[in-house]
Write a protein that holds these residues in place. Structure first.
Motif, short mmCIF file in Angstrom:
data_model
loop_
_atom_site.label_atom_id
_atom_site.label_comp_id
_atom_site.label_asym_id
_atom_site.label_seq_id
_atom_site.Cartn_x
_atom_site.Cartn_y
_atom_site.Cartn_z
N CYS A 48 0.85 -1.20 0.00
CA CYS A 48 0.00 0.00 0.00
C CYS A 48 0.89 1.24 0.00
O CYS A 48 2.01 1.22 0.51
N LEU A 49 0.35 2.34 -0.55
CA LEU A 49 1.03 3.63 -0.47
C LEU A 49 0.35 4.46 0.61
O LEU A 49 -0.85 4.75 0.52
N PRO A 73 -5.32 2.22 2.61
CA PRO A 73 -5.26 2.57 1.19
C PRO A 73 -5.51 1.33 0.32
O PRO A 73 -5.64 0.22 0.83
N ALA A 74 -5.53 1.55 -1.00
CA ALA A 74 -5.73 0.44 -1.95
C ALA A 74 -4.64 -0.60 -1.75
O ALA A 74 -3.45 -0.28 -1.62
N LEU A 75 -5.05 -1.86 -1.75
CA LEU A 75 -4.15 -2.97 -1.48
C LEU A 75 -3.60 -3.55 -2.78
O LEU A 75 -4.32 -3.69 -3.77
N VAL A 95 -5.77 8.06 -8.20
CA VAL A 95 -7.22 8.02 -7.98
C VAL A 95 -7.55 7.32 -6.66
O VAL A 95 -8.36 7.81 -5.86
N HIS A 96 -6.91 6.17 -6.43
CA HIS A 96 -7.14 5.45 -5.17
C HIS A 96 -6.65 6.27 -3.97
O HIS A 96 -7.24 6.20 -2.89
N SER A 97 -5.59 7.04 -4.16
CA SER A 97 -5.07 7.87 -3.08
C SER A 97 -6.06 8.97 -2.71
O SER A 97 -6.26 9.28 -1.52
#
Length: 250
Positions: A48-49, A73-75, A95-97
């Motif tokens: 993840c970030l 966050p997005a995995l 986008v996920h962030s």
């Protein structure tokens, strides 16, 4: 992963926390992009970030505690890295962030009892900032120009003119002849015998499917969590089984 260290309680504090995390994410996806790219090795576990309130970032494994202290966050952002063009992959992470930043901010809002006016004020403060996606892809300048022309009353003429042009450029679907219709029916009959590699259900023409480039099995998009929009950016798709086999290989 740093929720225990920072618990903002007011709208201003939540917004300051979000701005710090946002700055860290933007740094990872722009000025530190080479280091970020190297850390997202597809052969590693799900990564993840994280953006930190200190305006720093880190790539790490997800929190082990369930439920986590903060929304995660997005995995698995590292798994898509080599299957897409770099700019498209960075845009997807951005986008996920953005979604993660909103979820963290409104998690704090719910936890500390923000009322309707507080939530609205928080959202308006966040909405005044360019999104991470806009910064990474360079779209804010374009949107700013469009907004300026709309807010200028002297631009009505140009607005209506551009609208007519855009409408005239739209192609209407041409009627299909009998041969084309017959071919479509044959294709549908052929795919009708195809089974989803995940759920085992039959092909349906009104559902989105994707084929694995390794094992050549077909999957419902919903079964492997791939949307049509995301599929457009994937160069070579690997299904979960083929991805896991690669990770397990010595």
């Amino acid at each position: 992963m740093d929720g225990a260290q920072c618990n903002p309680r007011t709208v201003e504090e939540v917004f300051r926390d979000l701005k710090g995390r946002r700055a860290g994410l933007i740094k990872a996806l722009t000025t530190d992009v080479e280091e970020f790219y190297q850390q997202c090795d597809p052969d590693k576990e799900n990564l993840c970030l994280y953006g930190l309130p200190s305006e720093q970032w880190e790539v790490n494994l997800p929190a082990e505690e369930v439920p986590p202290e903060l929304p995660e966050p997005a995995l698995g952002i590292n798994f898509a890295r080599d299957g897409m063009q770099e700019k498209d992959w960075l845009a997807l992470v951005a986008v996920h962030s953005d979604a993660w930043l909103l979820s963290v901010a409104f998690y704090f809002g719910a936890r500390f009892g923000f009322d309707k006016s507080d939530r609205k004020r928080l959202f308006n403060m966040i909405n005044d900032l360019p999104t991470v996606f806009e910064v990474v892809t360079g779209t804010p300048n374009k949107q700013h120009r469009e907004k300026s022309s709309i807010s200028n009353p002297n631009s009505n003429k140009s607005k209506s003119s551009s609208k007519r042009v855009s409408e005239s450029q739209v192609k209407k679907p041409e009627p299909k002849d009998e041969d084309e219709a017959g071919e479509e029916e044959e294709d549908e009959d052929e795919h009708g015998e195809t089974l989803c590699g995940a759920c085992g259900e039959n092909y349906a023409s009104d559902e989105f499917w994707i084929c694995c480039d390794i094992c050549e099995k077909w999957f419902h998009g919903k079964c492997v969590k791939i949307t049509p929009a995301r599929a457009e950016h994937i160069k070579h798709y690997k299904c979960p089984s083929c991805t896991n086999n690669k990770r397990l290989r010595p």
